[in-house]
Structure formats: C-alpha cells, structure tokens
Write an enzyme that holds these catalytic residues in place. Structure first.
Site, PDB file in Angstrom:
ATOM      1  N   TYR A 116      80.366  19.054  24.285  1.00  0.00           N
ATOM      2  CA  TYR A 116      79.717  17.813  24.695  1.00  0.00           C
ATOM      3  C   TYR A 116      79.586  17.753  26.218  1.00  0.00           C
ATOM      4  CZ  TYR A 116      78.965  12.883  25.701  1.00  0.00           C
ATOM      5  OH  TYR A 116      78.474  11.704  26.201  1.00  0.00           O
ATOM      6  N   TRP A 141      83.537   5.342  29.821  1.00  0.00           N
ATOM      7  CA  TRP A 141      84.236   4.334  29.027  1.00  0.00           C
ATOM      8  C   TRP A 141      83.355   3.098  28.787  1.00  0.00           C
ATOM      9  CZ3 TRP A 141      90.230   3.893  29.775  1.00  0.00           C
ATOM     10  CH2 TRP A 141      90.793   5.177  29.797  1.00  0.00           C
TER      11      TRP A 141
END
Length: 282
Positions: A116, A141
């Site tokens: 990823y 986040w």
C-alpha cells in the site's frame, strides 16, 4: 473556476463537495461510477469533456489492508499535463517507514513498509514526473462522517463489546476530512490567483496521540449518547497483527504548508466533537 474532483464519493471527496465554496467555483464531482481512473482513455475523455481549470485527485483506498495499487495517479497526472492543467493529489503518511523519532518533514526520505505504501509513493513519483504544476498533500489518520474510518469503527464496537483493546504504541495526528476539504479550498484559491507554491506538503490535525488515546477521546465525547462507555485497554502493535504494516510514527510536520499557504493545523479534538454530534446526536 471549474474544479474536477476525482474520488468525490469518498470521505474527503464528500466533504469537498459539501464545503461552502465561493460562488465563482464550480465543483464537478466524479466518483468511481462516473470514471474509472485506472483507464487512461476514460480519464482523458472526462478532462476533454469538462475542461476544468484544476483537478483534485482524492481517489483512495482507505481499507489499506486490501489496497494493492494506484494506477489512477499516473493517468490523471499525464492527462493534466497534456492539457496544461494543475493538479492537487492526496497522499499519505504510509510513504514513510515510521522509524523517525520526531515529526516527518516533506524532505525526509520515504521508505514505505508494504504494498500500500509503495503504491502511494509510486503515485507521488508519477505526479512529480508528469505535471510541473502540482501540489501533493500528505495527510494521515483521516476521520469524518462519511466512509470507513476509526471513529465510526469505535462507535460501532462500543455497542457490541464492553472492553476494547486498542494499539497504544503507534502515534499520529487524527485529521478531519472536513478540515482537509477546507485546506484544499485555500490551496485552490492560491492556484486561482497564480500564487501557488508547487510541491509536496503535509497537513494533519494539531497534537499527536496514539490510537488508544484517540479512542479514549472518542468515548469521552460520545459517552452521554452511548448505552455504556466501553473500557479501552492499551495493547502493542504486536498484539494486533494486520495485513499491512503500519508506521509506528505517523506524525507529520506542517510548518511548510503554513509558510506557503497560511494553513495551520486545526485541533482535531474540535473537529472530532462535531463529527460525534453528526454521528450519534447532540
């Protein structure tokens, strides 16, 4: 100013589309059903049809445990370059290995830990190679009202379990999707005025925490609306294995974007309170 938004159906894209843009901006949302960004011909066709002044690529696979590639970044960048259109491209903290002790700056060496992260770093390189007038915005986040994210997961689990075990040795800065949308608006305004400083920037919420600390903040705010506040136990990364290795340190330094665009990291707890109200009521 006409702005084409790839990935408009995601959690950041939906916030971009519902943001209070000035009337002179026309936002053209494209989700995965409208255009397959892995198809270069389809990307070129939509730019020819819509003739935007700016493209924003927010297309992302937020379920990082299942993401493997990001071919769309190269196609969008190439199409923008061929038509002399600037591009804002969203990236991630996953381009770093997380071994640094302090906040990551834009010029720090990348070192993605898995597929990823490598795909996101390759997307960045493709943008830099293809189009000179670009802004790469790294964030981390991400949470918000839409899409899959940590806040929604915690609220769901709170209804199912009295005790939650949450990783406490990974650190980062929670970032509200709405705050990212606001930052993108400021960058777009600079581009419109011809005042953009092209390059790579970091944008995250103010104040670092751990996933455990983030969870505690979520339940502190949501407790009045919950049937019962779950107990949150801290655990280590080793105790919660995932398919994708996550950086132990995802804290990003945001001084560069403040100097170039006047954008300061907003306190994530303020945005979190708003998101909690949207998700569970006031």
């Amino acid at each position: 100013m006409k702005i084409l938004v790839f990935g408009a159906g995601g959690q950041i894209g939906r916030e971009v589309c519902r943001a209070a843009w000035p009337p002179r901006y026309a936002i053209l949302p494209l989700d995965r059903n409208a255009v397959d960004i892995a198809n270069s011909a389809a990307v070129s066709a939509v730019l020819d049809r819509e003739t935007p002044d700016l493209a924003i690529n927010l297309a992302a696979y937020t379920a990082v445990d299942r993401a493997e590639s990001e071919p769309g970044a190269a196609h969008i960048a190439a199409a923008c370059d061929e038509r002399a259109r600037p591009l804002i491209h969203l990236s991630t903290d996953y381009v770093f290995d997380g071994r640094k002790t302090g906040p990551y700056r834009e010029e720090d060496a990348v070192g993605p830990l898995g597929v990823y992260g490598r795909s996101k770093e390759a997307g960045e390189r493709a943008v830099r190679a293809a189009v000179a007038r670009h802004v790469i915005l790294r964030t981390a986040w991400v949470f918000g009202e839409y899409g899959a994210n940590f806040v929604k997961t915690m609220l769901r689990l709170a209804a199912e379990r009295p005790v939650l075990r949450v990783v406490a040795d990974q650190r980062g800065c929670p970032t509200a999707a709405a705050d990212i949308a606001a930052a993108l608006m400021v960058i777009a305004e600079h581009i419109e005025r011809g005042e953009a400083k092209w390059g790579t920037y970091h944008f995250v919420g103010a104040d670092a925490t751990s996933w455990h600390g983030f969870a505690e903040a979520i339940f502190d705010l949501a407790a009045p609306q919950l049937a019962a506040r779950p107990q949150v136990e801290p655990i280590t990364t080793d105790q919660y294995p995932t398919l994708v290795r996550r950086p132990m340190n995802s804290v990003l330094d945001c001084q560069k974007i403040k100097g170039a665009f006047g954008i300061s990291p907003p306190p994530w707890r303020t945005a979190l309170a708003k998101v909690i109200r949207e998700l569970v009521g006031s």
